[in-house]
Scaffold this active site. Structure first.
Site, mmCIF file in Angstrom:
data_model
loop_
_atom_site.group_PDB
_atom_site.id
_atom_site.type_symbol
_atom_site.label_atom_id
_atom_site.label_comp_id
_atom_site.label_asym_id
_atom_site.label_seq_id
_atom_site.Cartn_x
_atom_site.Cartn_y
_atom_site.Cartn_z
ATOM 1 C CB SER A 217 91.112 -35.091 116.126
ATOM 2 O OG SER A 217 91.226 -34.656 117.461
ATOM 3 C CE1 TYR B 164 85.771 -33.152 115.478
ATOM 4 C CE2 TYR B 164 87.005 -33.606 117.493
ATOM 5 C CZ TYR B 164 86.949 -33.108 116.203
ATOM 6 O OH TYR B 164 88.091 -32.563 115.631
ATOM 7 C CE LYS C 258 87.599 -34.479 112.572
ATOM 8 N NZ LYS C 258 87.721 -33.827 111.255
HETATM 9 P P1 NAD Z 1 87.073 -24.439 111.792
HETATM 10 O O1 NAD Z 1 85.664 -24.605 112.223
HETATM 11 O O2 NAD Z 1 87.738 -23.136 112.040
HETATM 12 O O3 NAD Z 1 87.207 -24.773 110.234
HETATM 13 C C1 NAD Z 1 86.375 -25.701 109.594
HETATM 14 C C2 NAD Z 1 85.843 -25.022 108.338
HETATM 15 O O4 NAD Z 1 85.047 -25.956 107.622
HETATM 16 C C3 NAD Z 1 84.976 -23.811 108.631
HETATM 17 O O5 NAD Z 1 85.407 -22.733 107.821
HETATM 18 C C4 NAD Z 1 83.569 -24.266 108.250
HETATM 19 O O6 NAD Z 1 82.792 -23.193 107.756
HETATM 20 C C5 NAD Z 1 83.865 -25.308 107.194
HETATM 21 N N1 NAD Z 1 82.862 -26.353 107.046
HETATM 22 C C6 NAD Z 1 82.337 -27.133 108.026
HETATM 23 N N2 NAD Z 1 81.501 -28.028 107.484
HETATM 24 C C7 NAD Z 1 81.509 -27.821 106.142
HETATM 25 C C8 NAD Z 1 80.853 -28.431 105.052
HETATM 26 N N3 NAD Z 1 79.993 -29.441 105.238
HETATM 27 N N4 NAD Z 1 81.110 -27.975 103.807
HETATM 28 C C9 NAD Z 1 81.965 -26.959 103.609
HETATM 29 N N5 NAD Z 1 82.604 -26.327 104.623
HETATM 30 C C10 NAD Z 1 82.366 -26.756 105.863
HETATM 31 O O7 NAD Z 1 87.895 -25.625 112.455
HETATM 32 P P2 NAD Z 1 89.468 -25.878 112.491
HETATM 33 O O8 NAD Z 1 89.899 -25.719 113.879
HETATM 34 O O9 NAD Z 1 90.134 -25.115 111.434
HETATM 35 O O10 NAD Z 1 89.472 -27.427 112.167
HETATM 36 C C11 NAD Z 1 89.679 -27.912 110.855
HETATM 37 C C12 NAD Z 1 89.594 -29.434 110.876
HETATM 38 O O11 NAD Z 1 90.580 -29.938 111.778
HETATM 39 C C13 NAD Z 1 88.248 -29.977 111.352
HETATM 40 O O12 NAD Z 1 87.937 -31.112 110.571
HETATM 41 C C14 NAD Z 1 88.521 -30.379 112.784
HETATM 42 O O13 NAD Z 1 87.687 -31.427 113.209
HETATM 43 C C15 NAD Z 1 89.967 -30.812 112.711
HETATM 44 N N6 NAD Z 1 90.659 -30.694 114.002
HETATM 45 C C16 NAD Z 1 90.656 -29.495 114.653
HETATM 46 C C17 NAD Z 1 91.283 -29.385 115.886
HETATM 47 C C18 NAD Z 1 91.272 -28.087 116.638
HETATM 48 O O14 NAD Z 1 91.504 -28.099 117.820
HETATM 49 N N7 NAD Z 1 91.049 -26.935 116.014
HETATM 50 C C19 NAD Z 1 91.932 -30.493 116.436
HETATM 51 C C20 NAD Z 1 91.938 -31.690 115.733
HETATM 52 C C21 NAD Z 1 91.287 -31.771 114.511
HETATM 53 C C1 UD1 Z 2 89.166 -30.484 123.249
HETATM 54 C C2 UD1 Z 2 88.283 -31.618 122.803
HETATM 55 C C3 UD1 Z 2 89.029 -32.453 121.769
HETATM 56 C C4 UD1 Z 2 89.504 -31.569 120.624
HETATM 57 C C5 UD1 Z 2 90.370 -30.451 121.218
HETATM 58 C C6 UD1 Z 2 90.875 -29.481 120.209
HETATM 59 C C7 UD1 Z 2 86.903 -32.135 124.745
HETATM 60 C C8 UD1 Z 2 86.604 -33.140 125.817
HETATM 61 N N1 UD1 Z 2 87.927 -32.435 123.955
HETATM 62 O O1 UD1 Z 2 90.311 -31.066 123.789
HETATM 63 O O2 UD1 Z 2 88.174 -33.432 121.250
HETATM 64 O O3 UD1 Z 2 90.254 -32.319 119.692
HETATM 65 O O4 UD1 Z 2 89.573 -29.727 122.162
HETATM 66 O O5 UD1 Z 2 89.816 -28.807 119.614
HETATM 67 O O6 UD1 Z 2 86.219 -31.137 124.607
HETATM 68 N N2 UD1 Z 2 90.529 -25.772 130.045
HETATM 69 C C9 UD1 Z 2 90.291 -24.988 131.144
HETATM 70 N N3 UD1 Z 2 89.423 -23.951 131.018
HETATM 71 C C10 UD1 Z 2 88.780 -23.650 129.859
HETATM 72 C C11 UD1 Z 2 89.043 -24.454 128.723
HETATM 73 C C12 UD1 Z 2 89.917 -25.522 128.849
HETATM 74 O O7 UD1 Z 2 90.842 -25.230 132.207
HETATM 75 O O8 UD1 Z 2 87.986 -22.691 129.807
HETATM 76 C C13 UD1 Z 2 91.488 -26.889 130.164
HETATM 77 C C14 UD1 Z 2 90.903 -28.255 129.871
HETATM 78 O O9 UD1 Z 2 90.352 -28.819 131.016
HETATM 79 C C15 UD1 Z 2 92.136 -28.992 129.354
HETATM 80 C C16 UD1 Z 2 92.955 -27.911 128.665
HETATM 81 O O10 UD1 Z 2 92.497 -26.674 129.202
HETATM 82 O O11 UD1 Z 2 92.888 -29.489 130.432
HETATM 83 C C17 UD1 Z 2 92.771 -27.885 127.178
HETATM 84 O O12 UD1 Z 2 91.389 -27.829 126.887
HETATM 85 P P1 UD1 Z 2 90.832 -27.624 125.405
HETATM 86 O O13 UD1 Z 2 91.523 -26.473 124.775
HETATM 87 O O14 UD1 Z 2 89.355 -27.580 125.488
HETATM 88 O O15 UD1 Z 2 91.313 -28.917 124.614
HETATM 89 P P2 UD1 Z 2 91.108 -30.476 124.970
HETATM 90 O O16 UD1 Z 2 90.318 -30.662 126.195
HETATM 91 O O17 UD1 Z 2 92.433 -31.122 124.910
#
Ligand code: NAD
Ligand code: UD1
Length: 372
Positions: free
Chosen positions: A158, A182, A186
């Site tokens: 991430s 978190y 990572k």
């Molecule tokens: P998500 O929660 O939708 O998907 C994660 C999946 O992993 C879920 O289906 C959950 O049931 C499964 N899971 C969690 N722990 C598990 C375990 N121990 N064994 C088996 N399954 C398990 O999340 P996502 O948004 O699809 O994110 C996927 C990956 O990308 C995560 O590792 C997350 O940290 C990373 N990531 C997400 C974002 C984001 O904003 N969505 C940003 C950066 C990184």
């Molecule tokens: C958050 C996480 C980051 C993670 C990312 C994607 C935090 C501090 N960081 O990032 O670790 O990788 O999500 O999952 O939680 N916002 C509003 N109103 C809302 C929600 C968000 O104004 O109800 C604003 C936030 O202040 C920010 C932007 O929207 O400026 C994006 O927010 P968000 O989607 O939560 O992502 P990040 O903060 O970038």
């Protein structure tokens, strides 16, 4: 363990060389040769979209997911998009015996490791659960891969590993200073996988640092539906648009940004999914360790996202400027140049499409995979 329908195969009658537990078996198959890719967390948001991209690229995704943050009904949607449902194994990545069975039962060519927990606030409240799931889970997986002779691993990292960056766009060599458990989970996995690759140069590992994934598959059949109140901006905006929430609280209007609201690098989830396929193909070509940003290289403010969403949906999004959210960074976006140079990948879908696709999914599935 649940094993759902496998993908449809075309009979070809070829010999198949299968590596299991360091032994080679020759079997004869009547199935077309496609590489099976284990997708941990494949029932989740990014994982499910990546299964679509994998199938479109000719791979056979095999999902392992404990359904802790996802819904089994995604499989039927994946079947509608891709023509057949991926194989599905319900289980946990920390279950070593299960992983050993999965690697023994089918020839897995590589792993895309999405399974993890991702709520920053929860990670602060319960760090041990986060380190166990995200760090220990990755260690158990890597050890099982090592034992099975599977050496190709794409890891979901991430942009949160950068913390509050000195400047944007952020290159991969920027300082790494995650600000919460978190993010640290990572970074720990990144470091451990780097050590693993340096210890054995046959590993093919890609660490992908995503910026802010949003959007949905263009069919509107799969998308993101967080449980409870969304923490992230786009799901919250979607829920206001569909009438599940009254208004968006904008977390801070006094940041040093052009309109005072926070700026992020939103990237369409299908672009991300295609980035995983590109990273997999790159890893197949040569062993090594690759660390890449996956983002658009452009920032958008909260109010720009809201306006784009209003244009895409025709809905008015009621907003109220509230206080800053503790721990938020004012603005950051990624430098995706290395991903382009290394993989030939770049994000192709813009903010309007991210909003249009999010809205199509939300409108058609106001309660996620629950029946309307
Ligand atoms: P998500 O929660 O939708 O998907 C994660 C999946 O992993 C879920 O289906 C959950 O049931 C499964 N899971 C969690 N722990 C598990 C375990 N121990 N064994 C088996 N399954 C398990 O999340 P996502 O948004 O699809 O994110 C996927 C990956 O990308 C995560 O590792 C997350 O940290 C990373 N990531 C997400 C974002 C984001 O904003 N969505 C940003 C950066 C990184
Ligand atoms: C958050 C996480 C980051 C993670 C990312 C994607 C935090 C501090 N960081 O990032 O670790 O990788 O999500 O999952 O939680 N916002 C509003 N109103 C809302 C929600 C968000 O104004 O109800 C604003 C936030 O202040 C920010 C932007 O929207 O400026 C994006 O927010 P968000 O989607 O939560 O992502 P990040 O903060 O970038």
């Amino acid at each position: 363990m649940i094993l759902a329908q496998g993908s449809e195969r075309v009979p070809t009658g070829r010999a198949l060389l299968v590596a299991q537990n360091r032994q080679l078996f020759v079997t004869f198959t009547t199935e077309k040769m496609t590489s099976s890719i284990l997708v941990t967390g494949g029932a989740g948001f990014i994982g499910s979209h990546t299964c679509v991209a994998l199938a479109a690229a000719g791979y056979t995704p095999v999902i392992l997911d404990n359904l802790g943050n996802s819904d089994i009904r995604v499989l039927e949607r994946l079947a509608r998009i891709s023509g057949s449902a991926p194989r599905f194994i319900e289980g946990d990545v920390r279950d070593r015996a299960l992983l050993d069975r999965v690697f023994a039962e089918q020839p897995i060519a590589g792993v895309i490791h999405f399974a993890g927990l991702k709520a920053v606030g929860d990670s602060v409240a319960d760090p041990l659960t986060y380190y166990d799931n995200n760090v220990n889970g990755s260690f158990v997986l890597a050890a099982a891969m090592k034992a099975a002779g599977v050496r190709t691993l794409i890891f979901s990292s991430s942009a949160t590993v950068y913390g509050d960056p000195d400047s944007s766009p952020i290159p991969e060599h920027a300082a790494l200073r995650p600000a919460n458990p978190y993010g640290r989970s990572k970074l720990m996995v990144e470091q451990a996988l780097g050590d693993l690759q340096r210890s054995d140069a046959t590993w093919r590992i890609a660490l992908l640092r995503y910026f802010n994934p949003v959007g949905a598959h263009e069919s509107g059949l799969i998308g993101e539906h967080p449980q409870g109140k969304p923490n992230n901006l786009m799901p919250f905006v979607c829920q206001v648009a569909v009438g599940l929430r009254d208004k968006l609280s904008v977390h801070g209007g006094d940041y040093p940004t052009p309109d005072g609201t926070g700026v992020r690098d939103y990237v369409h989830v299908m672009d991300l999914a295609e980035g995983h396929v590109a990273a997999l193909k790159h890893a197949e070509k040569q062993p090594g360790l690759t660390t890449l940003n996956l983002g658009t290289g452009e920032g958008a403010s909260v109010l720009e996202v809201v306006k784009a969403f209003e244009r895409a949906s025709g809905q008015r999004i009621a907003c109220e400027i509230g206080p800053r959210r503790p721990g938020d960074v004012p603005a950051y976006w990624g430098d995706p140049a290395l991903a382009l140079a290394t993989l030939g990948w770049r994000a192709r879908r813009g903010l309007d499409q991210m909003c249009a696709d999010s809205w199509r999914w939300q409108q058609g599935n106001p309660r996620g995979y629950e029946p309307r």
